[in-house]
Design an enzyme around this catalytic site. Structure first.
Site, PDB file in Angstrom:
ATOM      1  N   LYS A 120     -11.595  -0.981  -8.914  1.00 21.62           N
ATOM      2  CA  LYS A 120     -10.583  -0.465  -7.991  1.00 21.62           C
ATOM      3  C   LYS A 120     -10.680   1.047  -7.975  1.00 21.62           C
ATOM      4  CE  LYS A 120      -7.350  -2.446  -5.457  1.00 21.62           C
ATOM      5  NZ  LYS A 120      -7.342  -3.818  -4.925  1.00 21.62           N
TER       6      LYS A 120
HETATM    7  P1  NAD Z   1      -1.222  -1.564   3.743  1.00 17.23           P
HETATM    8  O1  NAD Z   1      -1.349  -0.139   3.432  1.00 17.23           O
HETATM    9  O2  NAD Z   1      -1.904  -2.090   4.967  1.00 17.23           O
HETATM   10  O3  NAD Z   1       0.323  -1.983   3.822  1.00 17.23           O
HETATM   11  C1  NAD Z   1       1.208  -1.749   2.782  1.00 17.23           C
HETATM   12  C2  NAD Z   1       2.602  -2.020   3.304  1.00 17.23           C
HETATM   13  O4  NAD Z   1       3.550  -1.944   2.236  1.00 17.23           O
HETATM   14  C3  NAD Z   1       3.056  -1.007   4.354  1.00 17.23           C
HETATM   15  O5  NAD Z   1       3.748  -1.694   5.371  1.00 17.23           O
HETATM   16  C4  NAD Z   1       3.987  -0.106   3.564  1.00 17.23           C
HETATM   17  O6  NAD Z   1       4.938   0.553   4.395  1.00 17.23           O
HETATM   18  C5  NAD Z   1       4.632  -1.133   2.663  1.00 17.23           C
HETATM   19  N1  NAD Z   1       5.327  -0.577   1.523  1.00 17.23           N
HETATM   20  C6  NAD Z   1       4.941   0.391   0.676  1.00 17.23           C
HETATM   21  N2  NAD Z   1       5.889   0.615  -0.235  1.00 17.23           N
HETATM   22  C7  NAD Z   1       6.890  -0.240   0.048  1.00 17.23           C
HETATM   23  C8  NAD Z   1       8.157  -0.500  -0.525  1.00 17.23           C
HETATM   24  N3  NAD Z   1       8.563   0.179  -1.582  1.00 17.23           N
HETATM   25  N4  NAD Z   1       8.936  -1.484   0.038  1.00 17.23           N
HETATM   26  C9  NAD Z   1       8.507  -2.167   1.120  1.00 17.23           C
HETATM   27  N5  NAD Z   1       7.313  -1.972   1.690  1.00 17.23           N
HETATM   28  C10 NAD Z   1       6.537  -1.014   1.165  1.00 17.23           C
HETATM   29  O7  NAD Z   1      -1.729  -2.346   2.443  1.00 17.23           O
HETATM   30  P2  NAD Z   1      -2.238  -3.856   2.346  1.00 17.23           P
HETATM   31  O8  NAD Z   1      -3.703  -3.825   2.423  1.00 17.23           O
HETATM   32  O9  NAD Z   1      -1.440  -4.728   3.237  1.00 17.23           O
HETATM   33  O10 NAD Z   1      -1.865  -4.153   0.820  1.00 17.23           O
HETATM   34  C11 NAD Z   1      -0.590  -4.651   0.435  1.00 17.23           C
HETATM   35  C12 NAD Z   1      -0.728  -5.359  -0.897  1.00 17.23           C
HETATM   36  O11 NAD Z   1      -1.684  -6.416  -0.760  1.00 17.23           O
HETATM   37  C13 NAD Z   1      -1.252  -4.483  -2.039  1.00 17.23           C
HETATM   38  O12 NAD Z   1      -0.692  -4.903  -3.255  1.00 17.23           O
HETATM   39  C14 NAD Z   1      -2.741  -4.775  -2.034  1.00 17.23           C
HETATM   40  O13 NAD Z   1      -3.353  -4.483  -3.277  1.00 17.23           O
HETATM   41  C15 NAD Z   1      -2.695  -6.264  -1.737  1.00 17.23           C
HETATM   42  N6  NAD Z   1      -3.943  -6.807  -1.247  1.00 17.23           N
HETATM   43  C16 NAD Z   1      -4.506  -6.328  -0.086  1.00 17.23           C
HETATM   44  C17 NAD Z   1      -5.723  -6.867   0.331  1.00 17.23           C
HETATM   45  C18 NAD Z   1      -6.383  -6.416   1.607  1.00 17.23           C
HETATM   46  O14 NAD Z   1      -7.424  -6.990   1.968  1.00 17.23           O
HETATM   47  N7  NAD Z   1      -5.851  -5.456   2.340  1.00 17.23           N
HETATM   48  C19 NAD Z   1      -6.346  -7.871  -0.408  1.00 17.23           C
HETATM   49  C20 NAD Z   1      -5.717  -8.346  -1.554  1.00 17.23           C
HETATM   50  C21 NAD Z   1      -4.521  -7.804  -1.960  1.00 17.23           C
END
Ligand code: NAD
Length: 434
Positions: A120
């Site tokens: 990561k």
């Molecule tokens: P992203 O940046 O696209 O979206 C993150 C979202 O979370 C945004 O809408 C942001 O405003 C919101 N957010 C941040 N802090 C917040 C809070 N305190 N309360 C409510 N909402 C809040 O990121 P993503 O890619 O969607 O990732 C989200 C989660 O999913 C992370 O934990 C990431 O590690 C996990 N994840 C993502 C992927 C991927 O392919 N993108 C894969 C596996 C896991």
């Protein structure tokens, strides 16, 4: 580890009061490793990352100033293949968090049988405060500064919080320019025009929907009309809302960093997605009349819904609020949203948690399929990608359920048992334990 420390003992907390994401990850690991009776050497070699790089990235800002940004890349394991994991841009990102996220990637890849290790990255920055030019210069500087770590057979980054296909394109271009070849397989989550895969954009949420459909069978539930609350409305959360509503679920609440919104008769995800496209976030979504604002955004986690989907950050469901969670099923799109103490409370209240290292593995699964396509130079249609993704997610779900039954443990510990066994088998075959 200090030189005098016995093998198998790893010091995690400097400050015992601080919630450490890596500390939580280790507690999750320990629950499974006790059941597996791992030797102290196996434990020691399975916990700590193999490599950590930290850098200060100088970036010229639009007004001529140079600003420096702290950045990390952690490779947890390459026992089963090249290190794999996203890069997060966030003002609160820190080494402890990146270590935890890299650790979870190792066991996630193993749970779904992807032949890759775990890594990561993170940059301490609020990208909302950067211009597009500043963001590009920061992204390129990150990749250039860490370039010795990366490579299609070495370490393959992908998007995570606040990073996206455009940033992956800059990463790929920086690497390709350095080596003078077109090397798309160094990064996944790229735009389609640059060797991205069909289905990668929706993969994390789609993979979650596949496992939630199996979980519904497991619980003897009908999915249509089940109510859902989703925390986080980015890549994972917004597609989770869209795809679940397409199979008949009712999205009662959504949230992002700027607020939480509720409508008992259901929010139309397409309207919310369009609102975010036009306005940059959900801020003021209630003014459209599609939902009411929830004053305390954390209340979203406690709403009376059937399915709760944390899709934002770690440590959201803790010993403080776990007892107030009313959902019967938690599908962890985010990494590390529930602490081990919360797990205990949720278990005793009969809440089924489909753990992150299984539930959100659709993202890395399609990333792996993208990497395979890049290496072949031949690109599949969406149907082929979805077929593989569904098969991998469905089979992984039932493999974890079987282990949970066999050892009488919850799904998180069962997923770790599956993952740890595979990582240790590969490590031992390579001779790391000799
Ligand atoms: P992203 O940046 O696209 O979206 C993150 C979202 O979370 C945004 O809408 C942001 O405003 C919101 N957010 C941040 N802090 C917040 C809070 N305190 N309360 C409510 N909402 C809040 O990121 P993503 O890619 O969607 O990732 C989200 C989660 O999913 C992370 O934990 C990431 O590690 C996990 N994840 C993502 C992927 C991927 O392919 N993108 C894969 C596996 C896991």
């Amino acid at each position: 580890m200090t030189p005098n420390q016995p093998a198998g003992k790893v010091v995690i907390f400097e400050d015992k009061e601080k919630v450490s994401a890596f500390g939580n990850a280790i507690k999750q690991f320990d629950r499974a490793s006790k059941i597996l009776n791992l030797t102290p050497n196996q434990v020691a070699l399975s916990k700590e990352p193999r490599k950590i790089m930290e850098a200060m990235l100088p970036v010229r800002m639009d007004d001529g100033r140079i600003e420096t940004f702290r950045a990390f890349r952690v490779q947890h394991s390459i026992a089963r293949g090249p290190a794999k994991g996203g890069v997060r841009f966030h003002p609160d990102v820190n080494l402890d968090e990146v270590k935890a996220l890299a650790f979870w990637m190792t066991y996630k890849c193993a749970v779904v049988g992807i032949p890759m290790g775990g890594a990561k990255g993170g940059v301490v920055v609020d990208p909302r405060k950067l211009s597009i030019g500043e963001l590009e210069r920061l992204s390129r500087r990150y990749f250039a500064e860490m370039i010795s770590l990366f490579g299609p057979d070495r370490d393959v980054p992908a998007p995570d919080v606040n990073t996206n296909p455009q940033i992956m394109a800059w990463f790929m271009d920086t690497y390709s320019m350095h080596y003078g070849d077109y090397i798309p397989a160094v990064v996944t989550g790229k735009p389609l025009a640059l060797g991205g895969s069909q289905g990668r954009n929706t993969a994390t949420a789609q993979g979650m929907v596949y496992v939630v459909r199996q979980a519904a069978k497991h619980l003897n539930w009908d999915l249509p009309n089940r109510s859902v609350a989703i925390q986080g409305f980015g890549n994972a959360g917004s597609f989770a809302a869209l795809l679940l509503s397409k199979i008949g679920c009712r999205i009662k609440a959504i949230s992002d960093i700027d607020g939480a919104f509720h409508n008992d008769s259901g929010i139309d995800p397409e309207k919310a997605i369009e609102f975010v496209r036009l306005n940059g976030s959900l801020k003021d979504f209630h003014l459209t009349g599609h939902a009411e604002k929830i004053d305390n955004p954390l209340e979203l986690l406690e709403l009376p819904v059937d399915i709760l989907i944390p899709a934002a950050l770690e440590n959201q469901i803790t010993h403080e609020n776990a007892a107030r969670v009313k959902a019967r099923l938690i599908a962890e799109c985010a990494n590390g949203p529930c602490t081990p103490e919360a797990d205990d409370i949720l278990d005793s209240n009969g809440v089924v948690v489909v753990p992150d290292i299984l539930c959100n593995a659709g993202g890395v699964t399609v990333s792996y399929l993208e990497w395979v396509q890049n290496r072949m130079g031949y690109y599949w249609k969406e149907k082929r990608v979805q077929k593989d993704l569904k098969e991998i997610m469905d089979n992984s779900f039932w493999a974890v359920v079987d282990i949970a039954r066999q050892y009488n443990v919850n799904m998180r510990t069962a997923a770790f048992i599956v993952g740890i066994k595979r990582v240790i088998e590969a490590s031992e075959l390579r001779g790391l334990y000799a």
